[in-house]
Design an enzyme around this catalytic site. Structure first.
Site, mmCIF file in Angstrom:
data_model
loop_
_atom_site.group_PDB
_atom_site.id
_atom_site.type_symbol
_atom_site.label_atom_id
_atom_site.label_comp_id
_atom_site.label_asym_id
_atom_site.label_seq_id
_atom_site.Cartn_x
_atom_site.Cartn_y
_atom_site.Cartn_z
ATOM 1 N N TYR A 53 0.809 -0.814 0.588
ATOM 2 C CA TYR A 53 0.345 0.189 0.199
ATOM 3 C C TYR A 53 0.614 1.283 0.050
ATOM 4 C CZ TYR A 53 -4.064 -2.895 1.223
ATOM 5 O OH TYR A 53 -4.810 -4.193 1.033
ATOM 6 N N SER A 205 -13.095 -4.913 1.159
ATOM 7 C CA SER A 205 -14.595 -4.150 0.563
ATOM 8 C C SER A 205 -15.887 -5.194 0.499
ATOM 9 C CB SER A 205 -14.461 -4.196 -0.960
ATOM 10 O OG SER A 205 -14.910 -3.608 -1.878
#
Length: 323
Positions: A53, A205
């Site tokens: 990330y 998600s």
């Protein structure tokens, strides 16, 4: 806040976790600090990250923020697999890459140990035994407390569980798949297998990249301040932006309104209805989003409501985003 055991391990994680995949530097860093602090204040103890990330910047900002809190009070998770350099050994789940990236993550996070270290994808080019032994050795050294995987198939998980038992290695305790009202592939095989083998799901998600917030409407212009308008995140959202999907989302929003709650809250409660799910990992750019999301823990979905929701979702059964 409510907490659940992660699989059959003794580790307890908050039902809502905070992800860090778009936290970085500059203004993103400041909003990340505010969100992380708000999450901790609300009782969230599970913070998920990955070396990938923002090229490691997300781990840095998470570590810098959490250092103000007692280390034992939170569960820190990160991942390894994706390329972190241009060399042939700067990727995958080889012993070399796992050990080196664990050391790098520890430095960026500024901690002595990682609570949950996860294989970000399955590596078909590395013997499974090599991967599992490397993870087990990190646990023996005290640098990692628990090992997990992310987006592994049911067959891959079964192979890993059986091999770990055969080699007398510490078991995997978690899997991190995508799971939300629109993407439900884990229900068929992954969830049943993991429940039998003792792995909990920490799902990412759960709001379908913001689609289940109701901000996107069929036939309307994409909001300028949304992820779908951002070149770096659009690729994850674009495949959701189909009229058939968005019409179903509008109907789901009406169900939520009938309950007197917001659609994201209902969507998170729906994910957490699954006993095999230990935590739903949210993404947030503002503290207020976290405050709203944790309200999902107060919602109880009755059998009648679940049937009403299922009648809507069945119309898009088989939808698969380009993940």
């Amino acid at each position: 806040m409510k907490y659940r055991r992660l699989g059959t391990s003794g580790l307890k994680v908050s039902e809502i976790g905070l992800g860090s995949w778009f936290y970085g530097t500059g203004s993103e860093s400041q909003s990340a600090v505010e969100c992380i602090r708000k999450a901790y204040e609300l009782g969230i103890n599970f913070f998920d990250n990955a070396n990938l990330y923002k090229g490691g910047a997300a781990e840095v900002v998470l570590g810098q923020t959490l250092k103000d809190f007692p280390r034992a009070s939170y569960v820190l998770a990160t991942k390894v697999y994706f390329p972190m350099g241009s060399g042939p050994n700067d990727r995958g789940l080889s012993r070399k890459h796992i050990i080196e990236q664990c050391e790098a993550s520890l430095q960026r996070l500024n901690v002595d140990y990682i609570d949950l270290y996860q294989c970000h994808k399955y590596d078909s080019e590395t013997p499974l035994e090599e991967t599992l032994r490397a993870m087990d050795d990190l646990i023996s050294q005290g640098k990692v407390l628990y090992a997990g995987v992310s987006e592994w198939s049911a067959a891959q998980i079964i192979d890993a569980v059986h091999l770990a038992k055969q080699l007398n290695l510490r078991p995997l305790i978690s899997n991190q798949p995508i799971y939300n009202m629109l993407v439900r592939y884990i229900e068929k095989e992954v969830l049943p297998v993991c429940e039998r083998q003792g792995l909990g799901q920490v799902v990412f998600s759960p709001l379908a990249q913001g689609i289940l917030t109701g901000k996107y409407r069929a036939g309307q212009v994409i909001p300028a301040d949304s992820r779908a308008a951002n070149d770096s995140t659009n690729k994850f959202i674009a495949s959701y932006l189909k009229d058939g999907v968005l019409y179903c989302v509008e109907r789901l929003e009406k169900v939520a309104q009938g309950m007197g709650v917001q659609l994201p809250e209902m969507a998170l409660a729906w994910v957490l209805r699954q006993p095999g799910v230990s935590s739903a990992i949210i993404g947030a750019s503002r503290p207020s989003q976290i405050e709203n999301n944790v309200k999902a823990l107060e919602i109880e979905l009755t059998p009648d409501l679940l049937r009403e929701i299922e009648d809507i979702l069945i119309e898009i059964d088989g939808f698969a985003p380009a993940w």
